[in-house]
Structures are given as C-alpha cells and as structure tokens.
Design a protein around this motif. Structure first.
Motif, PDB file in Angstrom:
ATOM      1  N   LYS A  42       3.141   0.523 -22.909  1.00 36.65           N
ATOM      2  CA  LYS A  42       3.948  -0.697 -22.952  1.00 36.65           C
ATOM      3  C   LYS A  42       3.493  -1.672 -24.025  1.00 36.65           C
ATOM      4  O   LYS A  42       4.173  -2.636 -24.309  1.00 36.65           O
ATOM      5  N   GLY A  43       2.345  -1.414 -24.612  1.00 37.90           N
ATOM      6  CA  GLY A  43       1.817  -2.326 -25.611  1.00 37.90           C
ATOM      7  C   GLY A  43       2.043  -1.813 -27.019  1.00 37.90           C
ATOM      8  O   GLY A  43       2.401  -0.659 -27.233  1.00 37.90           O
ATOM      9  N   ASN A  44       1.837  -2.667 -27.976  1.00 39.67           N
ATOM     10  CA  ASN A  44       1.946  -2.325 -29.388  1.00 39.67           C
ATOM     11  C   ASN A  44       0.685  -2.848 -30.075  1.00 39.67           C
ATOM     12  O   ASN A  44       0.684  -3.941 -30.617  1.00 39.67           O
ATOM     13  N   PRO A  45      -0.402  -2.074 -30.028  1.00 38.18           N
ATOM     14  CA  PRO A  45      -1.692  -2.570 -30.506  1.00 38.18           C
ATOM     15  C   PRO A  45      -1.732  -2.752 -32.017  1.00 38.18           C
ATOM     16  O   PRO A  45      -1.080  -2.025 -32.762  1.00 38.18           O
ATOM     17  N   THR A  46      -2.513  -3.725 -32.431  1.00 34.58           N
ATOM     18  CA  THR A  46      -2.752  -3.922 -33.855  1.00 34.58           C
ATOM     19  C   THR A  46      -3.770  -2.897 -34.329  1.00 34.58           C
ATOM     20  O   THR A  46      -4.464  -2.259 -33.521  1.00 34.58           O
ATOM     21  N   LEU A  47      -3.885  -2.743 -35.634  1.00 39.56           N
ATOM     22  CA  LEU A  47      -4.907  -1.848 -36.180  1.00 39.56           C
ATOM     23  C   LEU A  47      -6.301  -2.328 -35.788  1.00 39.56           C
ATOM     24  O   LEU A  47      -7.190  -1.520 -35.528  1.00 39.56           O
ATOM     25  N   SER A  48      -6.477  -3.629 -35.715  1.00 42.14           N
ATOM     26  CA  SER A  48      -7.760  -4.189 -35.317  1.00 42.14           C
ATOM     27  C   SER A  48      -8.119  -3.778 -33.885  1.00 42.14           C
ATOM     28  O   SER A  48      -9.262  -3.403 -33.605  1.00 42.14           O
ATOM     29  N   THR A  49      -7.147  -3.833 -33.000  1.00 38.23           N
ATOM     30  CA  THR A  49      -7.376  -3.422 -31.614  1.00 38.23           C
ATOM     31  C   THR A  49      -7.718  -1.940 -31.542  1.00 38.23           C
ATOM     32  O   THR A  49      -8.655  -1.542 -30.848  1.00 38.23           O
ATOM     33  N   LEU A  50      -6.966  -1.118 -32.269  1.00 36.79           N
ATOM     34  CA  LEU A  50      -7.244   0.320 -32.289  1.00 36.79           C
ATOM     35  C   LEU A  50      -8.643   0.603 -32.826  1.00 36.79           C
ATOM     36  O   LEU A  50      -9.350   1.467 -32.309  1.00 36.79           O
ATOM     37  N   GLN A  51      -9.059  -0.143 -33.844  1.00 41.03           N
ATOM     38  CA  GLN A  51     -10.390   0.051 -34.417  1.00 41.03           C
ATOM     39  C   GLN A  51     -11.472  -0.309 -33.411  1.00 41.03           C
ATOM     40  O   GLN A  51     -12.478   0.399 -33.283  1.00 41.03           O
ATOM     41  N   LYS A  52     -11.279  -1.382 -32.673  1.00 42.75           N
ATOM     42  CA  LYS A  52     -12.255  -1.786 -31.656  1.00 42.75           C
ATOM     43  C   LYS A  52     -12.393  -0.731 -30.571  1.00 42.75           C
ATOM     44  O   LYS A  52     -13.507  -0.401 -30.143  1.00 42.75           O
ATOM     45  N   LEU A  53     -11.257  -0.203 -30.110  1.00 37.86           N
ATOM     46  CA  LEU A  53     -11.291   0.842 -29.093  1.00 37.86           C
ATOM     47  C   LEU A  53     -11.964   2.098 -29.630  1.00 37.86           C
ATOM     48  O   LEU A  53     -12.804   2.705 -28.960  1.00 37.86           O
ATOM     49  N   ALA A  54     -11.602   2.486 -30.842  1.00 38.59           N
ATOM     50  CA  ALA A  54     -12.190   3.676 -31.456  1.00 38.59           C
ATOM     51  C   ALA A  54     -13.695   3.524 -31.618  1.00 38.59           C
ATOM     52  O   ALA A  54     -14.454   4.456 -31.318  1.00 38.59           O
ATOM     53  N   ASP A  55     -14.140   2.383 -32.086  1.00 36.89           N
ATOM     54  CA  ASP A  55     -15.580   2.143 -32.255  1.00 36.89           C
ATOM     55  C   ASP A  55     -16.312   2.285 -30.931  1.00 36.89           C
ATOM     56  O   ASP A  55     -17.360   2.922 -30.856  1.00 36.89           O
ATOM     57  N   ALA A  56     -15.758   1.698 -29.892  1.00 33.37           N
ATOM     58  CA  ALA A  56     -16.402   1.736 -28.578  1.00 33.37           C
ATOM     59  C   ALA A  56     -16.443   3.155 -28.005  1.00 33.37           C
ATOM     60  O   ALA A  56     -17.354   3.486 -27.242  1.00 33.37           O
ATOM     61  N   LEU A  57     -15.476   3.984 -28.394  1.00 32.85           N
ATOM     62  CA  LEU A  57     -15.400   5.341 -27.874  1.00 32.85           C
ATOM     63  C   LEU A  57     -16.002   6.387 -28.813  1.00 32.85           C
ATOM     64  O   LEU A  57     -15.956   7.580 -28.534  1.00 32.85           O
ATOM     65  N   GLY A  58     -16.573   5.926 -29.938  1.00 35.63           N
ATOM     66  CA  GLY A  58     -17.164   6.865 -30.898  1.00 35.63           C
ATOM     67  C   GLY A  58     -16.117   7.677 -31.636  1.00 35.63           C
ATOM     68  O   GLY A  58     -16.341   8.840 -31.968  1.00 35.63           O
ATOM     69  N   MET A  59     -14.986   7.051 -31.887  1.00 34.77           N
ATOM     70  CA  MET A  59     -13.897   7.712 -32.598  1.00 34.77           C
ATOM     71  C   MET A  59     -13.703   7.043 -33.955  1.00 34.77           C
ATOM     72  O   MET A  59     -14.289   6.000 -34.226  1.00 34.77           O
ATOM     73  N   GLU A  60     -12.877   7.649 -34.784  1.00 34.36           N
ATOM     74  CA  GLU A  60     -12.606   7.116 -36.115  1.00 34.36           C
ATOM     75  C   GLU A  60     -11.107   6.905 -36.282  1.00 34.36           C
ATOM     76  O   GLU A  60     -10.306   7.749 -35.882  1.00 34.36           O
ATOM     77  N   VAL A  61     -10.742   5.771 -36.871  1.00 38.70           N
ATOM     78  CA  VAL A  61      -9.344   5.487 -37.174  1.00 38.70           C
ATOM     79  C   VAL A  61      -9.147   5.703 -38.668  1.00 38.70           C
ATOM     80  O   VAL A  61      -9.901   5.181 -39.479  1.00 38.70           O
ATOM     81  N   ALA A  62      -8.145   6.508 -39.010  1.00 36.38           N
ATOM     82  CA  ALA A  62      -7.816   6.742 -40.410  1.00 36.38           C
ATOM     83  C   ALA A  62      -6.337   6.438 -40.603  1.00 36.38           C
ATOM     84  O   ALA A  62      -5.496   6.890 -39.834  1.00 36.38           O
ATOM     85  N   LEU A  63      -6.034   5.685 -41.619  1.00 33.38           N
ATOM     86  CA  LEU A  63      -4.657   5.321 -41.923  1.00 33.38           C
ATOM     87  C   LEU A  63      -4.183   6.173 -43.092  1.00 33.38           C
ATOM     88  O   LEU A  63      -4.831   6.237 -44.130  1.00 33.38           O
ATOM     89  N   LYS A  64      -3.068   6.832 -42.903  1.00 34.34           N
ATOM     90  CA  LYS A  64      -2.513   7.678 -43.947  1.00 34.34           C
ATOM     91  C   LYS A  64      -1.218   7.057 -44.427  1.00 34.34           C
ATOM     92  O   LYS A  64      -0.283   6.842 -43.649  1.00 34.34           O
ATOM     93  N   VAL A  65      -1.164   6.757 -45.713  1.00 29.48           N
ATOM     94  CA  VAL A  65       0.034   6.180 -46.300  1.00 29.48           C
ATOM     95  C   VAL A  65       0.645   7.229 -47.213  1.00 29.48           C
ATOM     96  O   VAL A  65      -0.032   7.795 -48.057  1.00 29.48           O
ATOM     97  N   LYS A  66       1.901   7.475 -47.002  1.00 25.77           N
ATOM     98  CA  LYS A  66       2.590   8.509 -47.745  1.00 25.77           C
ATOM     99  C   LYS A  66       3.665   7.882 -48.609  1.00 25.77           C
ATOM    100  O   LYS A  66       4.472   7.082 -48.123  1.00 25.77           O
ATOM    101  N   GLU A  67       3.680   8.222 -49.877  1.00 26.10           N
ATOM    102  CA  GLU A  67       4.695   7.705 -50.780  1.00 26.10           C
ATOM    103  C   GLU A  67       5.970   8.508 -50.611  1.00 26.10           C
ATOM    104  O   GLU A  67       5.961   9.733 -50.605  1.00 26.10           O
ATOM    105  N   LEU A  68       7.072   7.799 -50.448  1.00 24.41           N
ATOM    106  CA  LEU A  68       8.362   8.453 -50.314  1.00 24.41           C
ATOM    107  C   LEU A  68       9.054   8.499 -51.661  1.00 24.41           C
ATOM    108  O   LEU A  68       9.049   7.516 -52.403  1.00 24.41           O
TER     109      LEU A  68
END
Length: 72
Positions: A42-68
C-alpha cells in the motif's frame, strides 16, 4: 524490477533473519507504519527509505537507468 517483487525480497530477507517489523523499523530508522504499508503493498517508498531498509537487512540497492530510443 516490479514493486511486488521488491516487496517480497525485503519481506523474505527480514523473515529469514528472524527480524520483526518493529525490529526492522528500529534498525533502519524507517517508521513502523511506513514499513507496514510497504510490506502490504500500500505504500510507495522513496529511494531513501529503500536504502535504509536494505542497509539494515544487509542488502544492496542498485538503480538501473535505461535509455529509450525514440524517433523524432
């Protein structure tokens, strides 16, 4: 990656580490309500929120930008 898959990855990691939502909220600095909304889809987390969760869980957030390619 679709948000549903991301939610499942975070939730699965949290559960495999035997971390409650309350514990993860404390460890990550993310509000418990925000975390519960995220895990319920039900939520729409920011990248900052995702990074905080990932850090706490020992995970890594990677952003992939694709040129169209567009024909103008």
């Amino acid at each position: 990656m679709h948000l549903d898959k991301l939610i499942q990855l975070v939730k699965s990691r949290r559960e495999s580490l035997q971390v409650t939502q309350e514990m993860l909220a404390d460890l990550s600095g993310v509000g418990l309500r925000t975390l519960k909304q995220f895990e319920s889809g039900k939520g729409n987390p920011t990248l900052s929120t995702l990074q905080k969760l990932a850090d706490a869980l020992g995970m890594e957030v990677a952003l992939k930008v694709k040129e169209l390619k567009t024909d103008l």
